[in-house]
Scaffold this active site. Structure first.
Site, PDB file in Angstrom:
ATOM      1  N   LYS A  74      61.705  90.793  60.408  1.00 33.37           N
ATOM      2  CA  LYS A  74      60.549  91.535  60.936  1.00 33.37           C
ATOM      3  C   LYS A  74      60.988  92.261  62.212  1.00 33.37           C
ATOM      4  CE  LYS A  74      55.650  90.808  62.206  1.00 33.37           C
ATOM      5  NZ  LYS A  74      54.561  89.824  62.361  1.00 33.37           N
ATOM      6  N   SER A 152      50.208  90.833  59.974  1.00 28.99           N
ATOM      7  CA  SER A 152      51.038  91.916  60.462  1.00 28.99           C
ATOM      8  C   SER A 152      52.425  91.965  59.801  1.00 28.99           C
ATOM      9  CB  SER A 152      51.205  91.797  61.974  1.00 28.99           C
ATOM     10  OG  SER A 152      51.940  90.628  62.303  1.00 28.99           O
ATOM     11  N   SER A 176      49.445  86.103  60.353  1.00 34.53           N
ATOM     12  CA  SER A 176      50.335  87.224  60.033  1.00 34.53           C
ATOM     13  C   SER A 176      51.498  86.906  59.100  1.00 34.53           C
ATOM     14  CB  SER A 176      50.889  87.840  61.316  1.00 34.53           C
ATOM     15  OG  SER A 176      49.911  88.630  61.933  1.00 34.53           O
TER      16      SER A 176
END
Lengths: 491, 481
Positions: A74, A152, A176
């Site tokens: 990420k 997210s 997330s």
């Protein structure tokens, strides 16, 4: 198409069927060809260099379990010499001069980083639509009906679901990791607060943020988690715990497992199809020897309001460092210092980030602090106490990860509250600092995955993984892939 | 002395920032050495790069507790770091890590000497925090440079109660504090380098009124001289305003030592809302009893205790004891000298307060940079004690030592200053003096004892100061009786 797990890849590498360089190149090719916008940046040269190193290590007899396996990271994690944007324009030019501890640990274990995945800006969002680098399409959607991958960690989820990476890292502040895992049919684990170092992970809400793995299976999650955890002297909130192998008890029998179903997780707002699929999953556990009982977490309704005070409050302060002075984006024209700050932050941050900074600054401001921030902290304690109480009589709690399946892109961007409601089941877990996992537990009639949310007491990740793994041993939901489903649909 | 209209009572409270003498910064491992090239002592943490986290330097906590114990304050065994949020280029994170609700040191007190006796000044609290960096406004063609070497330097902010009633009391408190932090070795006290900085809250009220007047906060006062002058200016300014029927605005004012004035920096309306909240990156700091007791055990003798020991055990006058304990370096110099020589304590004190201090003052030197070491000083006083030197020749040796000419015995040898203690040699000079001064000899014999001083003086003069005056005195008396 079938899923490829980390453990399969590790086996292929150790048996010499494939080199890490070949494997890495294969994934890099897929990424280049893909249209999901799952990655913000890739650095093929760097990835191949790391793969070569892994192959060299293997040649010298190194047998680290995940040596040479490539995964996606990420874009919230700093990696030395790598563009690290956190999904924001304000960091569009930021090349990190150091590496986050969890990533370093994975690199040390021989894992190859494939690239940086797309995400909601500063991890603030549940659809990946707040990213400055564009929204990500959920591989389970179609061109006619583009769906969000969740957020997210939407880029990580889409990348794994589309098999652009066999696994990815995510971070979870209010859901997330778990919500995009549910939307994309994956296994997503949020570890206990303090398990993984936060050093080098760009902070959203410091008291809630936690890194974790996003994989196809619980076994893969355990393997990856093994490389991520551990005390870090650079993070004062990281825990000093004895070493643990999360795969060790993963196959233990579930005979006598006490499962609690909090009634608040099955109330209004839950899609009836999801409710049904979750009930099916729970019945599967009964066949594995578990006992089921309804329990109550009476303060669940307070989780969302307290989260939307605490998280923005911490964020408003955490994001103050993005001021255009030392690094990152700076407005081109300004008249003085205050003007420079104002323009830089107005232009550099997106709408959702600015909204949360405003909410957070307001909640902390003098005269409102007691009514909002202090109050929210008290509620947080109540929510945490709810969990302590139910765990006196339960080993794990189960419910749906999300109230709905993946929704259409653009359908909720104008309505922040409906967007926030997506995390209604995941948020209480972050407030309490507990570990939780989402595993795929079915497909709706529209052929969309739904997530089963399993919560355990503090630091019992091994139990969670065991519970998740046993389900995956007797079901094949986790093996469903968007391509296969689409093919079936075509016929 | 500064005075003002008797109708008004002055109320002063002080906030003193002391830089703690740790090796590294409070939340990063960077060095805190002063004067390094800009930004060479700024790590990723000091630069507030994305993702970095603070880690508490326990040494700073140790020094803070040391201070708390020294003023007999309450130590908060659980204390909490909070973020103070505001934007400024030299504040890299956009917030300063400080302590708000639970500071490490709670209430204590410091006693000062005033004209009307001993007065206790309350210390409200002392909390740990990190320093900001420095903005450099010169040499950048209209732009501002930022040096983050100082960012993250550990500070202990010591906040007093509004207990002081005159600038003189405020200065007495400051000096006491300045002395104490050096005594207990938590701060080097260097005001030029900013290791000891003071903000003053000043207000006035009609005498007899209980309610406090509106205060102003004066910043940027970095010497004892300026503290007093800044407060005097501010008091007069406030009196003028109130006597003209005006109102004091609650504001922060900056002291300009060149113009000798304070001027408004920002008003209450413009004051920052710092949005304090507990720092989620740092768990509450929990201090164990063992930790605190270990620190207590290493606490040095404090100034008051030392002064009273100097008086009681060493027999020094209150005044001398006071001077010799006025700072740690002086007391250490005195005690080291004493441990190295056999001279009387009183003689050591006289020579230190007299000769040594006079020379230090003349050369504007601190005792820590004295050209004469305690060992040399002790040797000199030993030679005085064993009669090798007279008071007069000892001063010559002192002067030579000051110029760094050599060691005591070498100087005595080279300059031929060895006192004459040979009876024969002194007798010859005594005989000469008696022969040459018949009048004075007659006066002595007639019962005027005082004249002996003159005759001894003559002996000393003729021996170029080298004759032992006691022996000369003895011998003169014997020969004239």
């Amino acid at each position: 198409m079938t899923i490829t797990t980390l453990s399969e890849l590790a086996q292929q590498l150790s048996s010499g069927k494939q080199s890490s360089v070949e494997l890495t190149q294969d994934y890099l090719n897929r990424i280049e060809e893909s249209k999901h916008n799952a990655f913000i940046s890739i650095d093929p040269e760097k990835s191949i260099t790391a793969a070569k190193k892994a192959d060299e290590r293997r040649a010298t007899g190194d047998t680290a379990p995940l040596l040479g396996v490539p995964i996606a990271q990420k874009d919230i994690f700093c990696i030395e010499g790598t563009l690290t944007t956190c999904g924001s324009k304000i960091l569009e030019n930021f090349v990190a001069p150091y590496t986050a501890t969890v990533v370093q640990k994975m690199h040390d274990a021989g894992i190859v980083s494939l690239g940086k995945t797309n995400m909601d800006e500063f991890a603030m969002g549940s659809s990946n639509e707040t990213s400055y680098y564009g929204s990500v399409s959920n591989p389970w959607g179609s061109q006619e009906q583009p769906l969000v991958p969740g957020g997210s960690s939407g880029g990580s989820a889409a990348a794994v679901a589309a098999q652009l990476a066999p696994a990815a890292t995510g971070t979870d502040t209010g859901g997330s990791i778990r919500q995009p895992a549910a939307f994309c049919g994956l296994t997503g684990l949020k570890p206990s607060y303090g398990r993984c170092s936060r050093y080098g992970m760009i902070a959203f809400a410091s008291s809630l943020d936690q890194a974790g793995p996003m994989t196809h299976t619980a076994e893969d999650a355990a393997l990856l988690l093994n490389t991520m955890v551990g005390f870090d002297s650079r993070d004062s909130t990281s825990l000093e715990l004895p070493a643990e192998d999360f795969t060790h008890n993963i196959d233990n029998s579930l005979e006598g497992l006490r499962i609690g179903l909090p009634k608040e997780f099955f109330s209004d707002g839950l899609d009836s199809e999801i409710a049904e699929l979750i009930e099916n999953a729970v019945r599967t556990y009964e066949t594995l020897g578990a006992t089921i009982k309804e329990v109550s977490l009476p303060n669940t309704h307070l989780a969302l309001p307290s989260y939307y005070v605490i998280a923005p409050a911490e964020a408003s302060s955490n994001l103050s460092r993005f001021d255009g002075v030392r690094y990152g984006y700076r407005a081109e024209e300004y008249s003085d210092l205050v003007d420079m700050y104002t323009k830089t932050r107005t232009e550099g941050f997106g709408e959702e980030v600015k909204r949360r900074i405003m909410i957070g600054a307001y909640a902390l401001s003098s005269g409102y602090y007691d009514a909002y921030y202090s109050k929210a902290q008290k509620l947080r304690r109540l929510i945490s106490d709810d969990f302590t109480r139910v765990f006196e009589n339960c080993d794990v709690l189960m419910g749906p990860t999300t109230p709905t399946t993946a929704f259409a892109q653009g359908s909720r961007t104008d309505d922040p509250v409906s967007m926030y409601l997506n995390d209604i089941y995941t948020i209480p877990v972050n407030l309490a600092g507990l570990p939780a996992i989402s595993i795929q537990a079915g497909l709706t009639q529209q052929n969309l995955p739904i997530g089963l949310h399993i919560i355990s007491p503090y630091l019992q990740e091994a139990k969670l993984l065991n519970v998740a793994h046993k389900f995956q041993q007797v079901t094949d939901w986790h093996q469903k892939t968007p391509t296969i489903s689409a093919e079936k649909g075509d016929k | 002395m500064f005075t003002w209209d008797e109708e008004w009572e002055v109320v002063i409270g002080l906030e003193v920032h002391t830089q703690l003498q740790t090796k590294s910064k409070i939340f990063s491992g960077s060095s805190i050495e002063y004067g390094a090239e800009p930004n060479t002592q700024a790590s990723t943490v000091d630069l507030a790069l994305p993702g970095v986290l603070p880690v508490m330097n326990l040494e700073a906590a140790r020094l803070a507790v040391r201070f708390g114990l020294a003023i007999d304050a309450h130590i908060n065994k659980t204390n909490v770091f909070a973020r103070k949020n505001y934007f400024y280029p030299d504040l890299p994170k956009g917030y300063q890590i400080s302590q708000m609700e639970l500071p490490i040191v709670g209430a204590g007190a410091i006693e000062i000497e005033t004209e009307s006796g001993i007065k206790s000044i309350g210390v409200t609290r002392a909390h740990l925090e990190e320093d900001a960096g420095k903005s450099l406004h010169e040499d950048y063609q209209g732009k501002t440079g930022v040096d983050l070497n100082r960012a993250g330097t550990p500070l202990l902010e010591i906040v007093s109660d509004p207990d002081m009633r005159s600038p003189a009391e405020a200065v007495a408190y400051l000096r006491k504090l300045h002395n104490l932090v050096q005594y207990i070795e938590i701060c080097d006290g260097n005001m030029q380098e900013g290791s000891f900085r003071c903000d003053a809250n000043v207000s006035i009220r009609p005498k007899g009124q209980e309610e406090l007047g509106t205060r102003t906060e004066i910043k940027n006062i970095n010497s004892f001289k300026f503290v007093e002058r800044a407060m005097e200016y501010e008091i007069e300014r406030q009196i003028d305003i109130l006597e003209d029927g005006g109102k004091i605005a609650q504001e922060t004012r900056l002291y300009d030592s060149d113009k000798h004035e304070t001027r408004s920096m920002r008003s209450k309306e413009e004051a920052h809302d710092y949005r304090y909240f507990p720092d989620p990156d740092l768990p509450p700091m929990v201090l164990s009893d063992d930790f605190i007791e270990e620190i207590r055990a290493t606490l040095p003798e404090l100034p008051e205790a030392k002064k009273s020991r100097f008086e009681t055990n060493l027999g020094l006058s209150s005044e001398d004891a006071s001077i010799l304990t006025s700072n740690r370096a002086t007391a250490d110099y005195f005690e080291l000298t004493k441990s190295l020589c056999s001279a009387d304590t009183k003689i050591i004190a006289n020579w230190m307060i007299g000769e040594l201090f006079a020379n230090l003052n003349k050369s504007e030197l601190e005792i820590s940079s004295s050209p004469i070491t305690p060992a040399q000083f002790a040797k000199l006083l030993d030679r005085l004690h064993d009669n090798t030197l007279s008071g007069k020749t000892a001063k010559q040796v002192f002067a030579a030592l000051w110029e760094n000419v050599g060691e005591v015995d070498d100087i005595i040898e080279q300059k031929g200053l060895k006192q004459i203690t040979d009876t024969g040699a002194i007798e010859a000079i005594v005989d000469e003096v008696i022969t040459d001064n018949p009048d004075q000899v007659e006066q002595f014999k007639g019962g005027n004892d005082k004249v002996i001083g003159f005759l001894v003086g003559q002996v000393m003069q003729r021996s170029k100061g080298k004759a032992n005056p006691q022996m000369a005195n003895q011998m003169l008396k014997e020969k004239m009786s």
